[in-house]
Design a protein around this motif. Structure first.
Motif, PDB file in Angstrom:
ATOM      1  N   MET A  38       0.784  -1.226   0.000  1.00  0.00           N
ATOM      2  CA  MET A  38       0.000   0.000   0.000  1.00  0.00           C
ATOM      3  C   MET A  38       0.826   1.291   0.000  1.00  0.00           C
ATOM      4  N   PRO A  39       1.891   1.437   0.805  1.00  0.00           N
ATOM      5  CA  PRO A  39       2.641   2.707   0.789  1.00  0.00           C
ATOM      6  C   PRO A  39       3.175   3.075  -0.599  1.00  0.00           C
ATOM      7  N   VAL A  40       3.751   2.096  -1.323  1.00  0.00           N
ATOM      8  CA  VAL A  40       4.281   2.382  -2.660  1.00  0.00           C
ATOM      9  C   VAL A  40       3.143   2.656  -3.641  1.00  0.00           C
ATOM     10  N   ILE A  41       2.056   1.890  -3.520  1.00  0.00           N
ATOM     11  CA  ILE A  41       0.893   2.097  -4.401  1.00  0.00           C
ATOM     12  C   ILE A  41       0.337   3.510  -4.218  1.00  0.00           C
ATOM     13  N   ILE A  42       0.215   3.941  -2.949  1.00  0.00           N
ATOM     14  CA  ILE A  42      -0.321   5.281  -2.665  1.00  0.00           C
ATOM     15  C   ILE A  42       0.626   6.361  -3.193  1.00  0.00           C
ATOM     16  N   LEU A  43       1.928   6.184  -2.957  1.00  0.00           N
ATOM     17  CA  LEU A  43       2.896   7.168  -3.439  1.00  0.00           C
ATOM     18  C   LEU A  43       2.835   7.275  -4.960  1.00  0.00           C
ATOM     19  N   SER A  44       2.733   6.142  -5.640  1.00  0.00           N
ATOM     20  CA  SER A  44       2.650   6.149  -7.105  1.00  0.00           C
ATOM     21  C   SER A  44       1.388   6.855  -7.592  1.00  0.00           C
ATOM     22  N   SER A  45       0.309   6.701  -6.818  1.00  0.00           N
ATOM     23  CA  SER A  45      -0.949   7.333  -7.225  1.00  0.00           C
ATOM     24  C   SER A  45      -0.903   8.854  -7.111  1.00  0.00           C
ATOM     25  N   VAL A  46      -0.039   9.370  -6.229  1.00  0.00           N
ATOM     26  CA  VAL A  46       0.009  10.830  -6.047  1.00  0.00           C
ATOM     27  C   VAL A  46       1.149  11.500  -6.805  1.00  0.00           C
ATOM     28  N   ASN A  47       2.240  10.741  -7.099  1.00  0.00           N
ATOM     29  CA  ASN A  47       3.333  11.400  -7.828  1.00  0.00           C
ATOM     30  C   ASN A  47       3.418  10.989  -9.295  1.00  0.00           C
ATOM     31  N   GLY A  48       2.588  10.023  -9.695  1.00  0.00           N
ATOM     32  CA  GLY A  48       2.486   9.672 -11.110  1.00  0.00           C
ATOM     33  C   GLY A  48       3.566   8.752 -11.635  1.00  0.00           C
ATOM     34  N   LEU A  49       4.528   8.354 -10.803  1.00  0.00           N
ATOM     35  CA  LEU A  49       5.565   7.426 -11.230  1.00  0.00           C
ATOM     36  C   LEU A  49       5.119   5.991 -10.966  1.00  0.00           C
ATOM     37  N   SER A  50       5.720   5.044 -11.662  1.00  0.00           N
ATOM     38  CA  SER A  50       5.332   3.642 -11.495  1.00  0.00           C
ATOM     39  C   SER A  50       5.796   3.106 -10.146  1.00  0.00           C
TER      40      SER A  50
END
Length: 469
Positions: free
Chosen positions: A427-439
């Motif tokens: 979840m932490p990486v998924i959430i970060l990707s959802s807000v910064n647009g990187l994979s």
């Protein structure tokens, strides 16, 4: 159907937690058995509430647990009932802990802290260190919700700087900061569960975890320094400009910052009270923490004369907010069932025997050298930090280790840190990707692999030295 499933889920989780607290102080066989019924309802309502891709893991865990019980248990029905009660402490904790975040919404505490500490944050490495430290402090209140919250704050602060260099700077600081918080933050469910399950001394585990969280933060700053050189960007120059702008918008222009002082008081009052109540009453921390949080949150809104905000937050949380955690709650119930099934069988012994076999082949290895890899592997198949720790420590707690339990906790939680910062499926990486647009691959493996290897070696150097001394 989703609306009805959502109502059913919220009702099941809320009553499950309530019955758990009641039966802790008032023993009742009927109410205790009711937990199993409610646990089954949580899983059933989550099945209708969540899309299939978010329920697959729970179905796999339940199916595995039932298969294990079918082949190993003499009374599978009784064991299923016990298994559905296994996570009662964590369900109660996970339901209550998010209420701390209601307090942070009331005042601009984080903005004022950044403004107040401007002299410390005027260099890129200092700012990076401060961002990681702040992420760990705020994770006491928000758990993994700190990832999007801190990112949105920093992204607003640096809204004109969105290239890869800056996204690496922001993303790695926040992700690593949250990952390191799982080593020592008492309100992180995975940490406190590991301490309780492995019967470690809390203050020793927190101290050890804090030391390596600090060391990991310093290590991350070093990596950030070389990454800045690689990108060829002068972060310090930009940060000075943005900090000057932020200071002009602060509502505390003098040397005395009321909001910072209030935040420090809130932090000390909450976690100091948790330790005080534990010492005075002898209640286990998994029960002390949610009960103190309930009273502390209520008193905050009453003292600040914001009872209307408390009512609004409570109404929203128990009408929609709880349902947003359906995946976490249902994974916990399913993982608890599997843990109970594994503990009733000899599978946990086989896992340890397998690790002992490997250590026999390579004499320099031992179990604590391998334990983090189990946690990391589970992270890469989609299990988040809490269910990973629950599964691993649920098996390990039945094994007599010849090592201090605090070292076992450190080994397990260090694996959790690495899993959090690397796996694109948690979840932490998924959430970060959802807000910064990187994979997820970029935010996780590509940005953090070298740091993860260095951190693992640093922790293992200490653990192996401590064992052999």
């Amino acid at each position: 159907m989703n609306r009805k499933a959502g109502i059913g889920f919220i009702f099941s989780v809320s009553i499950y937690a309530l019955v758990h607290f009641i039966t802790y102080f008032y023993e009742s066989r009927t109410l205790t058995d009711m937990l199993a019924v409610l646990g089954a309802l949580i899983l059933l309502s989550a099945l209708f509430l969540l899309p299939f891709k978010k329920i697959q893991l729970q179905l796999f865990l339940v199916a595995t647990a039932l298969m294990v019980l079918f082949f190993t248990s003499n009374s599978p029905v009784s064991d299923v009932i016990q298994g559905l009660q296994q996570m009662r402490n964590l369900i109660g904790l996970l339901l209550i802990v998010p209420m701390i975040s209601w307090v942070l919404k009331e005042e601009p505490y984080i903005e004022e802290i950044m403004s107040f500490a401007h002299n410390f944050l005027n260099k890129s490495q200092k700012f990076y260190f401060g961002l990681m430290a702040m992420t760990q402090v705020i994770s006491h209140f928000l758990l993994f919700g700190v990832v999007p919250m801190m990112y949105r704050f920093i992204d607003t602060f640096l809204k004109e700087h969105k290239d890869e260099a800056w996204e690496n700077f922001k993303g790695t600081a926040i992700l690593r900061g949250f990952g390191l918080s799982t080593l020592w933050v008492i309100s992180i469910p995975s940490f406190i569960f590991a301490v309780e399950a492995l019967e470690a001394t809390l203050w020793k585990s927190m101290l050890l975890g804090f030391v390596f969280a600090f060391a990991g933060t310093v290590l991350s700053v070093i990596f950030s320094y070389y990454q800045e050189k690689k990108y060829g960007v002068d972060f310090s120059f930009v940060l000075k400009q943005e900090i000057e702008k932020a200071m002009k918008n602060s509502r505390n222009q003098g040397k005395w910052n009321k909001d910072v002082a209030e935040f420090v008081f809130l932090f000390i009052s909450l976690f100091g009270t948790i330790f005080l109540v534990h010492e005075l009453t002898g209640l286990e921390f998994l029960l002390t923490i949610p009960l103190v949080i309930l009273v502390w949150t209520f008193l905050y809104f009453i003292i600040k004369k914001k009872s209307s905000s408390l009512f609004a937050e409570t109404r929203y949380y128990f009408s929609a907010g709880v349902a947003k955690q359906a995946q976490q709650f249902s994974i916990l119930i399913a993982a608890g069932l599997l843990i109970y099934a594994l503990n009733q069988s000899d599978i946990g012994d086989y896992v340890i025997d397998g690790m002992n076999f490997l250590t026999g082949i390579v004499p320099v290895l031992n179990v604590l050298f391998l334990v983090p890899f189990i946690v990391i592997l589970l992270g890469f198949i989609g299990l988040g930090p809490l269910p990973v720790i629950v599964l691993v420590t649920g098996v390990l707690e039945a094994i007599p280790f010849p090592y201090p339990p605090e070292l076992v906790v450190l080994a397990v939680t260090s694996g959790s840190v690495i899993s959090i910062i690397l796996s694109p499926f948690v979840m932490p990486v998924i959430i970060l990707s959802s807000v910064n647009g990187l994979s997820g691959i970029r935010n996780g493996l590509q940005f953090n692999l070298k740091f993860a290897v260095a951190f693992y070696l640093m922790v293992q150097l200490f653990i192996q030295t401590a064992i052999h001394l």
